[in-house]
Design a protein around this motif. Structure first.
Motif, PDB file in Angstrom:
ATOM      1  N   ALA A   1      -4.703   1.125  -7.422  1.00  0.00           N
ATOM      2  CA  ALA A   1      -4.970  -0.250  -7.831  1.00  0.00           C
ATOM      3  C   ALA A   1      -4.095  -0.660  -9.012  1.00  0.00           C
ATOM      4  O   ALA A   1      -3.579  -1.774  -9.066  1.00  0.00           O
ATOM      5  CB  ALA A   1      -6.447  -0.402  -8.192  1.00  0.00           C
ATOM      6  N   ASP A   2      -3.925   0.262  -9.946  1.00  0.00           N
ATOM      7  CA  ASP A   2      -3.175  -0.032 -11.175  1.00  0.00           C
ATOM      8  C   ASP A   2      -2.036   0.969 -11.289  1.00  0.00           C
ATOM      9  O   ASP A   2      -2.247   2.124 -11.661  1.00  0.00           O
ATOM     10  CB  ASP A   2      -4.122   0.067 -12.384  1.00  0.00           C
ATOM     11  CG  ASP A   2      -3.378  -0.114 -13.702  1.00  0.00           C
ATOM     12  OD1 ASP A   2      -2.288  -0.710 -13.685  1.00  0.00           O
ATOM     13  OD2 ASP A   2      -3.887   0.361 -14.740  1.00  0.00           O
ATOM     14  N   SER A   3      -0.824   0.544 -10.968  1.00  0.00           N
ATOM     15  CA  SER A   3       0.314   1.479 -10.972  1.00  0.00           C
ATOM     16  C   SER A   3       0.862   1.651 -12.381  1.00  0.00           C
ATOM     17  O   SER A   3       1.143   0.663 -13.076  1.00  0.00           O
ATOM     18  CB  SER A   3       1.429   0.981 -10.057  1.00  0.00           C
ATOM     19  OG  SER A   3       2.544   1.840 -10.148  1.00  0.00           O
ATOM     20  N   PRO A   4       1.046   2.902 -12.824  1.00  0.00           N
ATOM     21  CA  PRO A   4       1.599   3.129 -14.167  1.00  0.00           C
ATOM     22  C   PRO A   4       3.122   3.033 -14.212  1.00  0.00           C
ATOM     23  O   PRO A   4       3.693   3.064 -15.302  1.00  0.00           O
ATOM     24  CB  PRO A   4       1.136   4.557 -14.478  1.00  0.00           C
ATOM     25  CG  PRO A   4       1.039   5.213 -13.141  1.00  0.00           C
ATOM     26  CD  PRO A   4       0.628   4.148 -12.166  1.00  0.00           C
TER      27      PRO A   4
ATOM     28  N   PRO B   1       1.206  -0.816  -5.929  1.00  0.00           N
ATOM     29  CA  PRO B   1      -0.185  -0.581  -5.534  1.00  0.00           C
ATOM     30  C   PRO B   1      -0.314  -0.556  -4.013  1.00  0.00           C
ATOM     31  O   PRO B   1       0.437  -1.218  -3.303  1.00  0.00           O
ATOM     32  CB  PRO B   1      -0.922  -1.780  -6.136  1.00  0.00           C
ATOM     33  CG  PRO B   1      -0.055  -2.241  -7.264  1.00  0.00           C
ATOM     34  CD  PRO B   1       1.346  -1.989  -6.806  1.00  0.00           C
ATOM     35  N   GLY B   2      -1.250   0.246  -3.541  1.00  0.00           N
ATOM     36  CA  GLY B   2      -1.445   0.340  -2.106  1.00  0.00           C
ATOM     37  C   GLY B   2      -2.024   1.679  -1.726  1.00  0.00           C
ATOM     38  O   GLY B   2      -2.467   2.464  -2.566  1.00  0.00           O
TER      39      GLY B   2
ATOM     40  N   ARG C   1      -7.430   4.512 -12.203  1.00  0.00           N
ATOM     41  CA  ARG C   1      -6.313   3.762 -11.623  1.00  0.00           C
ATOM     42  C   ARG C   1      -6.342   3.738 -10.095  1.00  0.00           C
ATOM     43  O   ARG C   1      -5.675   2.918  -9.477  1.00  0.00           O
ATOM     44  CB  ARG C   1      -4.969   4.372 -12.059  1.00  0.00           C
ATOM     45  CG  ARG C   1      -4.686   4.284 -13.549  1.00  0.00           C
ATOM     46  CD  ARG C   1      -3.340   4.930 -13.847  1.00  0.00           C
ATOM     47  NE  ARG C   1      -2.988   4.918 -15.257  1.00  0.00           N
ATOM     48  CZ  ARG C   1      -2.307   3.944 -15.848  1.00  0.00           C
ATOM     49  NH1 ARG C   1      -1.926   2.892 -15.153  1.00  0.00           N
ATOM     50  NH2 ARG C   1      -2.013   4.018 -17.146  1.00  0.00           N
ATOM     51  N   ALA C   2      -7.063   4.700  -9.488  1.00  0.00           N
ATOM     52  CA  ALA C   2      -7.034   4.817  -8.029  1.00  0.00           C
ATOM     53  C   ALA C   2      -8.410   5.190  -7.504  1.00  0.00           C
ATOM     54  O   ALA C   2      -9.242   5.769  -8.225  1.00  0.00           O
ATOM     55  CB  ALA C   2      -6.008   5.869  -7.603  1.00  0.00           C
ATOM     56  N   GLU C   3      -8.633   4.848  -6.232  1.00  0.00           N
ATOM     57  CA  GLU C   3      -9.850   5.224  -5.524  1.00  0.00           C
ATOM     58  C   GLU C   3      -9.517   6.341  -4.550  1.00  0.00           C
ATOM     59  O   GLU C   3      -8.577   6.217  -3.753  1.00  0.00           O
ATOM     60  CB  GLU C   3     -10.426   4.021  -4.763  1.00  0.00           C
ATOM     61  CG  GLU C   3     -10.816   2.853  -5.643  1.00  0.00           C
ATOM     62  CD  GLU C   3     -11.250   1.647  -4.826  1.00  0.00           C
ATOM     63  OE1 GLU C   3     -11.321   1.778  -3.579  1.00  0.00           O
ATOM     64  OE2 GLU C   3     -11.506   0.587  -5.426  1.00  0.00           O
TER      65      GLU C   3
END
Length: 953
Positions: A690-693, A699-700, A677-679
């Motif tokens: 990138a992909d907020s649960p 996102p940000g 979901r994140a980098e």
């Protein structure tokens, strides 16, 4: 790289309900707090959490040391522990400031609640919005008193009462607001905040204690007889206060907090002949033995107010004289509350009256005889002449001196590198208007902000409209006019204006450390109020020396002596700290300072008489200050000891260790739960989502709130109580861990050496984690490891904790445990669980014993009051008996004997009543102790989270 098993452990460790066992209890709140870490604030928060059996504490740090931060840490900790019924009760003007502090510094959601928003929310949900645990509820004193029955029904986890000294008279029957707030929160845990817990009398400490717990002392009568008489033992009182009151002085924390200096400037001015004539004429009027314009019931305080208006400006006193005259023309009763009339007519700000002591006028009549027509017309004529004289003065010499003061002050600001800003205090709203006009004519037009208890002027309303337009989408607009106005004015002064002209409405609860120039246009006679004024700017966070400018009337000997006394004895205007606690405290120990100065103004006619009166006052101050230093109320409240600096430094170091551990656990858990979901950046605690649960987390770019990078880092601050952080913790606790898994820990790859684990290198063993929940005075949760190696030797808790911090991989399912090994392993688990449970029980027993001792002391207090009354009667009988032996006159003998017989009857009644009262008190004490016994009975719940076979490589 960690496993689901470790992630589950980290999530439970980060959210468990901890015992008050040191700084570890505050790990979650300190991690979430976006504030400088100061050890005295940690110390105060730990003090407030020390006993789960207690009903609260009083935090009484000196001005500028961050009591709001201390309370914020507590609220944040309770929030992190999922105890979310949280309440803040404060003066109405401070509600938005509380909301901003909690949101910006602690990431806590807040809801400012007033009558309108409460009714609106109740209508929308058809339920009481106070009971929802989705935000910290913030209410004013008045609204809290209005809805006290609703507040009582809610099981608040913590209630904070700010500026608690305003409720110090709660024990008096007429204090409706205070009594309703006390009743509403009687069973709840409370934190009281005040910089001035003791202002005029020791009985105020009793009043504050009843807000916390009505069983800390007996009653007002027993408190007075035990601690306010000539034979009082203040050491006993100090010992009892230390259990619920904590006060930190600025002098104690200068080792680790940088305080800037104060510089004093005095600007002399020479009143014109017309101004001096006005002063002398009004003074003569105020000295009249009979005045129909001034209410007899409040003559002393009203006269004090009128003297202050007279010294403020001719405009202020002219308006007041008009008010007095029109009241007489309307034939209004002389005992009508003139002070309220003056406040309503804008002569004086209501906040001044809130801070002005009102000693009873014992020598004043309860009323004034109705005047005849000629007397009334004569006084109306005098008032009319005085008002005309005041209005005829077209130039104000002190206003001219103000322009000079600003020039000098701004020049000094430039030397110091400080912003070109000045905070001017006056006690009159009419003087405030007059000064704005003067300053606008002098070239400051458009650069002046006014701050008072009303701010109904068009300029202030325009500032508010502009502020609301700019903040409409930010969520900062509360809909409460006073709260939004306060924010708008402070921000306008900070960002645009150069000058703020303020009344006493700005003397409390406003942080203006971006300003370094304070000008006392009207100088209060109360040193406490002067210290509060300067404390708006000279406080923690001020980057420059603060310049304080006062004015000196060269034709008024009394004013000159007042300024000298405030400078030399109270040391208000120079130095790092301003007035010391013991010096300010000297006016609380019997000298009513304002009353004394008023008497000098009224009684002294010549400069020699004034000098003599002030010399006497100075001598009394010297004696009071000496007494204060040696055996005083400072010692009642200060907890200073030789080891305080070491203790605070250790608290700071301990807090940093826990913060680092919390950050490490949370970061490892975050990386594990957001895979895909994140980098993540390997070298920094930064990630891009990138992909907020969860919908609330957009996102940000996010950055972890750590000691080393926080305010400087870009992106969204990432805390435990952020919606994304809360989701990670919840999902981590719910991970479906496989019992009996085989986990390999890679110690050789760990970036730092873990010496306690090195003997276990290439060894195997078994490890389990239990969650032990104990319900007693409050719920406590413990994570308890049970572990053995392949030689059946137990591992201690520290070794297990450090083991699970290592990178690890899941290696499949372990083979079944051998029966012999299982027996040894279960014994190890049982011993670890029993040890934790026994330690918790011992700690709760100590809390129980402490509360029992308090209740026994309360019972002794109540009995003392009854016995004291009997002892007084006995002493009267003895005195009358001695008098009877010395009297030969038959009539006088008979009167004395009748009085003795009456007292003897009273003595018998009191003896009987003492037996009855003793039975009642002991029964109440036993009932309260029995309630404690019920609380201490613990319920223990054990939950096995996982069992693994471990191997270290």
């Amino acid at each position: 790289m960690i496993t689901d098993i470790q992630a589950c452990y980290f999530a439970h460790e980060l959210t468990r309900l901890r015992a008050a066992d040191g700084v570890g209890r505050l790990a979650q709140s300190l991690f979430d707090a976006h504030v400088d870490l100061n050890p005295h604030q940690i110390d105060a928060a730990l003090f407030a959490l020390r006993s789960p059996a207690a009903k609260g504490v009083l935090l009484a740090d000196e001005v500028g040391l961050g009591k709001t931060i201390e309370a914020g840490v507590l609220l944040c900790q309770f929030w992190a522990e999922r105890r979310r019924r949280l309440l803040v009760v404060c003066p109405a003007s401070l509600r938005k400031q509380w909301a901003s502090e909690l949101e910006e510094k602690f990431g806590l959601p807040t809801r400012v609640m007033d009558a309108r928003s409460h009714a609106r929310a109740q209508q929308a949900t058809n339920a009481d919005p106070l009971g929802h645990a989705d935000a910290v509820i913030i209410v004013s004193y008045n609204f809290a008193a209005k809805i006290h029955e609703s507040l009582y029904r809610i099981p608040w986890d913590l209630a904070v009462i700010d500026e608690a000294h305003k409720l110090r008279n709660v024990y008096k029957s007429g204090n409706v607001i205070g009594q309703r707030i006390r009743q509403a929160l009687t069973m709840r845990r409370k934190v009281l905040l005040t910089a001035t817990p003791l202002q005029n009398s020791l009985i105020e400490l009793y009043g504050l204690s009843t807000l916390i717990d009505e069983h800390l002392f007996g009653d007002a009568a027993s408190f007075r007889s035990q601690f306010m008489g000539k034979d009082s033992d203040l050491e006993i009182l100090r010992g009892r206060l230390m259990s619920f009151c904590k006060r930190t002085l600025r002098s104690e924390v200068q080792e680790y907090i940088r305080f800037t200096d104060r510089q004093a400037l005095t600007i002399p001015f020479m009143p014109s002949d017309a101004e001096q004539t006005l002063y002398e004429s009004v003074s003569r009027f105020l000295l009249r033995e009979t005045s129909f314009a001034v209410p007899a019931a409040q003559r002393q305080l009203t006269t004090l107010v009128l003297y202050k208006l007279l010294a403020s400006s001719s405009r202020a006193i002219a308006s007041t004289l008009d008010t007095l005259r029109e009241r007489l023309r309307a034939r209004r009763p002389s005992d009508q509350d003139l002070l309220d009339v003056l406040a309503d007519s804008e002569d004086i700000d209501p906040d001044y009256l809130d801070q002005t002591p009102d000693p009873p006028d014992e020598d004043s009549p309860s009323g004034t005889a109705a005047p005849d027509g000629r007397q009334l017309e004569a006084e109306i004529m005098v008032l009319d002449e005085l008002a005309s004289l005041a209005r005829s003065i077209d130039r104000d010499s002190k206003a001219d001196a103000l322009l000079k003061a600003l020039e000098i002050g701004f020049r000094q600001m430039a030397k110091l590198g400080a912003k070109r800003k000045a905070l001017i205090f006056t006690e009159s709203r009419r003087t405030q208007e007059f000064l704005r006009a003067i300053l606008s004519e002098a070239g400051f037009s458009g650069r002046v902000v006014m701050f008072n208890g009303n701010n109904a002027d068009p300029e202030s309303q325009a500032l508010l409209s502009d502020w609301m337009r700019r903040n409409r989408e930010t969520g900062r607009v509360t809909g409460s006019h006073p709260v939004d106005m306060r924010m708008a004015l402070v921000e306008a002064f900070r960002d645009e204006a150069e000058i703020m002209i303020a009344t006493e409405a700005a003397a409390e609860g406003v942080n203006l450390q971006f300003c370094s120039l304070v000008i006392n246009y009207d100088l209060p006679w109360n040193p406490q109020r002067i210290e509060q004024r300067i404390g708006r700017c000279h406080r923690y966070g001020q980057q420059h020396d603060v310049v304080v400018i006062n004015f000196l009337n060269q034709r008024n000997a009394a004013d000159r002596r007042v300024l000298e006394l405030l400078e030399e004895k109270f040391k208000l205007f120079k130095g790092v700290f301003g007035a010391s606690d013991e010096v300010l405290g000297s006016i609380e120990s019997g000298i009513d300072f304002e009353k004394r100065i008023l008497r000098i103004h009224q009684e002294c006619r010549t400069e020699a008489e004034i000098d003599s009166a002030f010399a006497k006052l100075r001598a009394e101050m010297d004696e009071a200050i000496r007494a204060r230093v040696s055996d005083t109320r400072l010692n009642l409240l200060a907890h200073f000891d030789e080891d305080v600096h070491n203790r605070l430094r250790l608290s700071l170091d301990d807090a940093r260790i826990h913060l680092d551990r919390t950050a490490r656990l949370f970061w490892k858990l975050t990386r594990h739960m957001l895979v895909g979901r994140a980098e993540f950046e390997d070298s920094r605690t930064v990630f891009r989502l990138a992909d907020s649960p969860v919908p609330e987390a957009r996102p940000g770019s996010y950055h972890l709130m750590t000691r080393d990078q926080g305010a400087e880092a870009s992106g969204i601050p990432f805390r435990l109580n952020h919606p994304l952080g809360a989701w990670i913790l919840e999902q981590g606790r719910a991970l479906p861990v496989t019992d009996g898994a085989k986990v390999t820990f890679h110690l050789s790859d760990h970036p730092a050496r873990i010496s306690v684990l090195e003997p276990l290198m290439r060894r195997k063993g078994w490890l389990s984690l239990h969650k032990l929940t104990l319900d007693s005075f409050e719920r406590e949760e413990f994570l308890v490891f049970g572990a053995i190696d392949d030689k059946q030797r137990p591992l201690d808790q520290e070794m297990c904790e450090k083991l699970l911090l290592c990178d690890a991989t899941w290696s499949g399912q372990a083979p079944p445990m051998h029966e012999v090994i299982r027996h040894i392993f279960e014994e190890t688990e049982r011993k670890a669980l029993d040890t934790v449970a026994e330690e918790a029980a011992a700690r709760n027993r100590r809390h129980f014993d402490e509360q029992r001792s308090r209740l026994e002391a309360w019972a002794d207090d109540k009995l003392h009051a009854a016995e004291k009354e009997l002892a007084d009667v006995k002493n009267q009988v003895k005195a009358l008996t001695r008098q009877a032996r010395q009297t030969t006159a038959p009539t006088e003998q008979m009167e004395i004997q009748n009085r003795i017989q009456e007292l003897e009857r009273s003595k018998r009644r009191l003896r009987q009543r003492i037996f009855d009262v003793e039975d009642e008190i002991i029964a109440e004490r036993d009932r309260l102790i029995a309630a404690l016994e019920v609380q201490i009975r613990r319920q223990v719940t054990e939950e096995r989270l996982f069992t693994i076979q471990w191997e270290i490589r």
